[in-house]
Design a protein around this motif. Structure first.
Motif: not given
Length: 167
Positions: A83-93
């Protein structure tokens, strides 16, 4: 656009020899901004590495110049849950593709370690170290501040381009 950056570490003598041996490669000699004479060689060619012990980063997102100058910072974040990886990917994107670039930022790369896909790297280049320091206090950096804890193995490495001492 390149899809991979490689880095290796060593002495000035060893890394300079690599630069001399491969003059057609964009091999950038970096010096640690915090400890001095801790050198890294960054291969921004996107080609197969010429290093004997490379670390490869796959570039997922990029914006800005490909003209490497100024101050360079790596932010490392790993140990993320799915879940945190999804959040990180979204924020970076969102930051890389949508948000305006902060003053002084020349480029930003969101990357993954080739061997450890949970290792997230934000590589940014700046006009100077002060611009980077200011960004970390601005609202545009706030989405990443959640990950700036030891829980996520957060750490940074800052560099400037190596300039030999003039005698």
């Amino acid at each position: 656009m390149i899809t991979r950056i490689s880095i290796t570490y060593g002495t000035k003598q060893v890394l300079s020899k690599l630069q001399t041996r491969f003059p057609d490669r964009p091999l950038l000699l970096l010096d640690s901004s915090t400890s001095g004479e801790q050198l890294a060689l960054l291969d921004v060619s996107g080609q197969e590495s010429v290093f004997s012990s490379p670390i490869h980063y796959d570039i997922k997102l990029h914006r800005g110049t490909t003209d490497w100058q100024g101050f360079v910072n790596f932010i490392y974040v790993d140990n993320l849950s799915a879940d945190d990886q999804k959040v990180m990917n979204s924020k970076a994107n969102h930051f890389v593709t949508t948000d305006p670039m902060p003053d002084g930022m020349r480029s930003i790369y969101f990357m993954k370690d080739e061997k450890n896909r949970s290792n997230n790297i934000i590589l940014s280049t700046w006009d100077n170290a002060d611009d980077f320091s200011l960004w970390k206090k601005e609202a545009s950096f706030k989405p990443f501040s959640y990950f700036l804890t030891t829980q996520y193995n957060y750490h940074e490495a800052s560099y400037h381009f190596f300039k030999p001492e003039v005698k």
